[in-house]
Write a protein that holds these residues in place. Structure first.
Motif, PDB file in Angstrom:
ATOM      1  N   GLU A 159      -8.836   3.277  -3.622  1.00 15.45           N
ATOM      2  CA  GLU A 159      -8.222   3.150  -1.654  1.00 15.45           C
ATOM      3  C   GLU A 159      -8.822   1.891  -0.871  1.00 15.45           C
ATOM      4  O   GLU A 159      -9.510   1.670  -1.732  1.00 15.45           O
ATOM      5  N   THR A 196       1.295  11.839   2.506  1.00 11.34           N
ATOM      6  CA  THR A 196       1.508  12.535   3.607  1.00 11.34           C
ATOM      7  C   THR A 196       2.218  13.509   3.838  1.00 11.34           C
ATOM      8  O   THR A 196       2.872  14.358   2.873  1.00 11.34           O
ATOM      9  N   ALA A 200      -0.695   7.847  -5.312  1.00 17.11           N
ATOM     10  CA  ALA A 200      -0.298   8.799  -4.274  1.00 17.11           C
ATOM     11  C   ALA A 200       0.956   9.762  -4.469  1.00 17.11           C
ATOM     12  O   ALA A 200       0.793  10.428  -4.158  1.00 17.11           O
ATOM     13  N   ARG A 223       5.410   3.901   1.315  1.00 14.21           N
ATOM     14  CA  ARG A 223       5.019   2.465   0.699  1.00 14.21           C
ATOM     15  C   ARG A 223       5.211   1.783   2.530  1.00 14.21           C
ATOM     16  O   ARG A 223       6.351   1.851   3.168  1.00 14.21           O
ATOM     17  N   TRP A 266       0.815   4.445  12.084  1.00 14.66           N
ATOM     18  CA  TRP A 266       0.442   5.661  11.257  1.00 14.66           C
ATOM     19  C   TRP A 266      -0.713   6.198  12.667  1.00 14.66           C
ATOM     20  O   TRP A 266      -1.311   5.156  13.792  1.00 14.66           O
ATOM     21  N   PRO A 297      -5.430   4.460   3.279  1.00 13.83           N
ATOM     22  CA  PRO A 297      -4.363   4.547   2.111  1.00 13.83           C
ATOM     23  C   PRO A 297      -4.159   4.115   1.128  1.00 13.83           C
ATOM     24  O   PRO A 297      -5.951   3.881   0.588  1.00 13.83           O
ATOM     25  N   LEU A 302       0.979  -1.147  -0.310  1.00 18.41           N
ATOM     26  CA  LEU A 302      -0.245   0.234  -0.250  1.00 18.41           C
ATOM     27  C   LEU A 302       0.791   0.695  -0.229  1.00 18.41           C
ATOM     28  O   LEU A 302       1.821   1.271   0.765  1.00 18.41           O
ATOM     29  N   TRP A 303       0.208   2.319  -0.631  1.00 17.19           N
ATOM     30  CA  TRP A 303       0.819   3.696  -0.509  1.00 17.19           C
ATOM     31  C   TRP A 303       0.002   4.849   0.071  1.00 17.19           C
ATOM     32  O   TRP A 303      -1.247   4.717   0.461  1.00 17.19           O
ATOM     33  N   ARG A 304       0.885   5.352   0.779  1.00 19.46           N
ATOM     34  CA  ARG A 304       0.080   6.772   2.028  1.00 19.46           C
ATOM     35  C   ARG A 304       0.452   7.931   1.323  1.00 19.46           C
ATOM     36  O   ARG A 304       1.828   8.004   1.742  1.00 19.46           O
TER      37      ARG A 304
END
Length: 118
Positions: free
Chosen positions: A89, A12, A47, A66, A28, A40, A8-10
């Protein structure tokens, strides 16, 4: 036997990233009252767009992280299409974030960063 994981990617900003770093790159931070979900995203390109086009104007910098999560655990969260076919998402309710963090495998890593031009 190794667990199957999902990448997963986030995207931020700097404040959230500092809290992730304070966790030892393992969790997180809790959501703020106005953030009922943690989301995520399922691909790096999406992202990148959020980090570059939203986080940079909002806070001067945007980061793409990641991380891997136990795939069996993630099955409880249906994929949400938040726009075009690649705008995907997962919506994790804020009250489930601690349990979500417990299923992260390995460390959260920064893979891209963007900064406002001086």
């Amino acid at each position: 036997m190794t667990k199957r994981t999902t990448t997963l990617w986030r995207p931020t900003g700097p404040k959230e990233l500092a809290l992730v770093e304070a966790s030892g790159w393992r969790a997180w931070p809790p959501r703020l009252p106005e953030q009922p979900i943690f989301y995520p995203v399922l691909n790096e390109d999406y992202a990148v767009r959020i980090a570059r086009d939203w986080n940079v104007p909002a806070s001067g910098a945007g980061y793409v992280t990641r991380f891997e999560v136990d795939s069996a655990f993630l099955a409880r969260y249906p994929v949400q299409q938040a726009g075009g076919r690649t705008i995907l998402e997962l919506w994790v309710p804020a009250e489930e974030l601690e349990e979500f963090n417990a299923h992260i495998v390995g460390l959260i890593e920064v893979v891209r960063e963007f900064h406002a031009e001086d």
